[in-house]
Design a protein around this motif. Structure first.
Motif, mmCIF file in Angstrom:
data_model
loop_
_atom_site.group_PDB
_atom_site.id
_atom_site.type_symbol
_atom_site.label_atom_id
_atom_site.label_comp_id
_atom_site.label_asym_id
_atom_site.label_seq_id
_atom_site.Cartn_x
_atom_site.Cartn_y
_atom_site.Cartn_z
ATOM 1 N N TYR A 1 -4.286 -4.781 5.126
ATOM 2 C CA TYR A 1 -3.099 -3.954 5.159
ATOM 3 C C TYR A 1 -2.491 -3.961 6.558
ATOM 4 C CZ TYR A 1 -4.369 -2.129 0.611
ATOM 5 O OH TYR A 1 -4.668 -2.017 -0.717
ATOM 6 N N LEU B 1 -9.825 1.398 2.265
ATOM 7 C CA LEU B 1 -9.364 0.244 1.489
ATOM 8 C C LEU B 1 -9.022 -0.958 2.362
ATOM 9 C CD1 LEU B 1 -7.179 2.289 -0.997
ATOM 10 C CD2 LEU B 1 -9.237 0.995 -1.614
ATOM 11 N N TYR C 1 -4.954 3.513 -7.083
ATOM 12 C CA TYR C 1 -6.247 3.577 -6.426
ATOM 13 C C TYR C 1 -6.741 5.023 -6.538
ATOM 14 C CZ TYR C 1 -5.413 -0.913 -3.987
ATOM 15 O OH TYR C 1 -5.186 -2.232 -3.660
ATOM 16 N N GLN D 1 0.835 -1.200 0.000
ATOM 17 C CA GLN D 1 0.000 0.000 0.000
ATOM 18 C C GLN D 1 0.873 1.254 0.000
ATOM 19 O OE1 GLN D 1 -3.826 0.743 0.469
ATOM 20 N NE2 GLN D 1 -2.574 2.222 -0.623
ATOM 21 N N ALA E 1 0.344 -0.768 -4.865
ATOM 22 C CA ALA E 1 -0.989 -0.223 -5.115
ATOM 23 C C ALA E 1 -1.019 1.163 -4.487
ATOM 24 C CB ALA E 1 -2.057 -1.118 -4.510
ATOM 25 N N TRP F 1 -14.593 -1.122 -5.551
ATOM 26 C CA TRP F 1 -13.272 -1.434 -5.017
ATOM 27 C C TRP F 1 -13.154 -2.890 -4.579
ATOM 28 C CZ3 TRP F 1 -9.372 1.432 -6.204
ATOM 29 C CH2 TRP F 1 -9.621 2.749 -6.600
ATOM 30 N N ILE G 1 -8.639 -5.608 1.940
ATOM 31 C CA ILE G 1 -7.375 -6.329 2.004
ATOM 32 C C ILE G 1 -6.742 -6.053 3.362
ATOM 33 C CG2 ILE G 1 -6.029 -4.463 0.948
ATOM 34 C CD1 ILE G 1 -4.408 -6.671 -0.501
ATOM 35 N N TYR H 1 -12.526 -4.765 -7.854
ATOM 36 C CA TYR H 1 -11.219 -4.431 -8.415
ATOM 37 C C TYR H 1 -10.093 -5.117 -7.644
ATOM 38 C CZ TYR H 1 -7.250 -1.362 -9.697
ATOM 39 O OH TYR H 1 -6.038 -0.857 -10.118
ATOM 40 N N ILE H 2 -10.110 -4.970 -6.330
ATOM 41 C CA ILE H 2 -9.042 -5.551 -5.510
ATOM 42 C C ILE H 2 -9.132 -7.069 -5.512
ATOM 43 C CG2 ILE H 2 -8.177 -5.741 -3.146
ATOM 44 C CD1 ILE H 2 -8.877 -2.747 -2.822
ATOM 45 N N SER H 3 -10.340 -7.603 -5.527
ATOM 46 C CA SER H 3 -10.518 -9.051 -5.595
ATOM 47 C C SER H 3 -9.874 -9.628 -6.855
ATOM 48 C CB SER H 3 -12.000 -9.409 -5.553
ATOM 49 O OG SER H 3 -12.201 -10.795 -5.729
#
Length: 316
Positions: free
Chosen positions: A305, A299, A221, A3, A272, A256, A303, A259-261
């Motif tokens: 982070y 975000l 992002y 990130q 990212a 999102w 995920i 997209y992230i998946s």
């Protein structure tokens, strides 16, 4: 995925202040702005956090040490000009500076440069692809020799009246990417994938992730909010900023989770980087920092982070 954020929004900060902010707020990397030190033609351009004109061995070691002590990586060196500018003098200037950025990426052991392919705005795509072959063939050979990858963002650079009729970057769609990678088959040429630019063009931004999974070198992002009522008044041929607004992640129309998946499913493990171009957050330093903090927090739901780190022990 690591990130991070694009540093261009922090144009009033030194590189040390940018790195310190990143380290104190749970980020792992930064995409460092490397424009020439001169007056910018547009917002978020002309930002210089690493001056490649002055980057020698000593200054490179200083930056690397400063990052290492704070556990921050530089994911890429960023320079987004129109490398195919129809003004040949401007084109030559952009190419020469881009080569300096590529050299700096090697010196800093970053090995990634984010940029645009460029475009001659009043020529069609096929003519521009021919010019891109001529310009980018030698540039990519130069990058290969230094072990540096080039990640092209899919932004059309077609937002305001002065960028019409064709915009300033042709690498905007899967159809064009296929032709571009066919004409320039370098393993060092790939994408800096940004979902927001697909939104206002009404394109699928999930499906191409699977087809171009081996060409996605870096991702952004950034969000976009469409104003459909405004678009119904001006139509799709109007300047896009008349019917859409750049937003921070979660404040626009990007899915999102989807997209992230998709990025996780293809096994993407690169950087990212949050890109802030949201005018709601750009009028003072506190708002800029909040934009990055809010985006990171939003975000996190998609995920895992890292938690905010303890303050790194660094030399005074």
């Amino acid at each position: 995925m690591k990130q991070g954020f694009v540093t261009a929004v922090m144009d009033q900060y030194s590189i040390e202040e940018v790195i310190d902010f990143a380290a104190s707020n749970g980020f792992e990397c930064i995409e460092a702005a490397c424009w020439p030190k001169e007056k910018a033609e547009r917002r978020y351009a002309g930002v210089t956090h690493i001056d490649v004109d002055k980057l020698d061995h000593e200054s490179a070691e200083y930056i690397l040490t400063y990052c290492r002590e704070r556990r921050i990586e530089i994911s890429a060196l960023a320079y987004y000009p129109n490398v195919l500018d129809p003004d040949l003098e401007k084109r030559a200037y952009c190419i020469e500076h881009l080569k300096k950025v590529i050299e700096a990426a090697n010196r800093l052991k970053v090995y990634m440069v984010t940029t645009f392919i460029g475009r001659v705005p009043d020529l069609n795509v096929m003519k521009n692809l021919e010019i891109a072959e001529e310009v980018w063939g030698p540039l990519l050979q130069f990058a290969e020799e230094l072990g540096v990858k080039i990640a092209i963002e899919n932004c059309p650079m077609l937002f305001t009246e002065d960028e019409w009729p064709g915009g300033k970057n042709i690498a905007t769609s899967p159809v064009i990417w296929r032709e571009l990678f066919h004409r320039l088959p370098s393993p060092n040429l790939g994408l800096n994938y940004d979902p927001s630019h697909f939104i206002w063009q009404e394109m699928d931004y999930i499906k191409p992730i699977y087809e171009f999974k081996d060409k996605i070198f870096h991702v952004h992002y950034k969000d976009i909010k469409l104003n459909k009522e405004a678009r119904s008044e001006v139509g799709i041929l109007a300047a896009p900023l008349s019917y859409m607004i750049p937003r921070i992640p979660g404040h626009g129309d990007v899915d999102w989770g989807g997209y992230i998946s998709a990025l996780l499913e293809i096994g993407y493990q690169g950087a990212a980087c949050i890109e802030v171009e949201d005018k709601s957050f750009e009028n003072r330093k506190e708002n800029i920092e909040n934009a990055l903090k809010i985006s990171r927090q939003y975000l996190k739901q998609f995920i895992n982070y890292p938690e905010l780190p303890d303050s790194p022990k660094v030399r005074s």
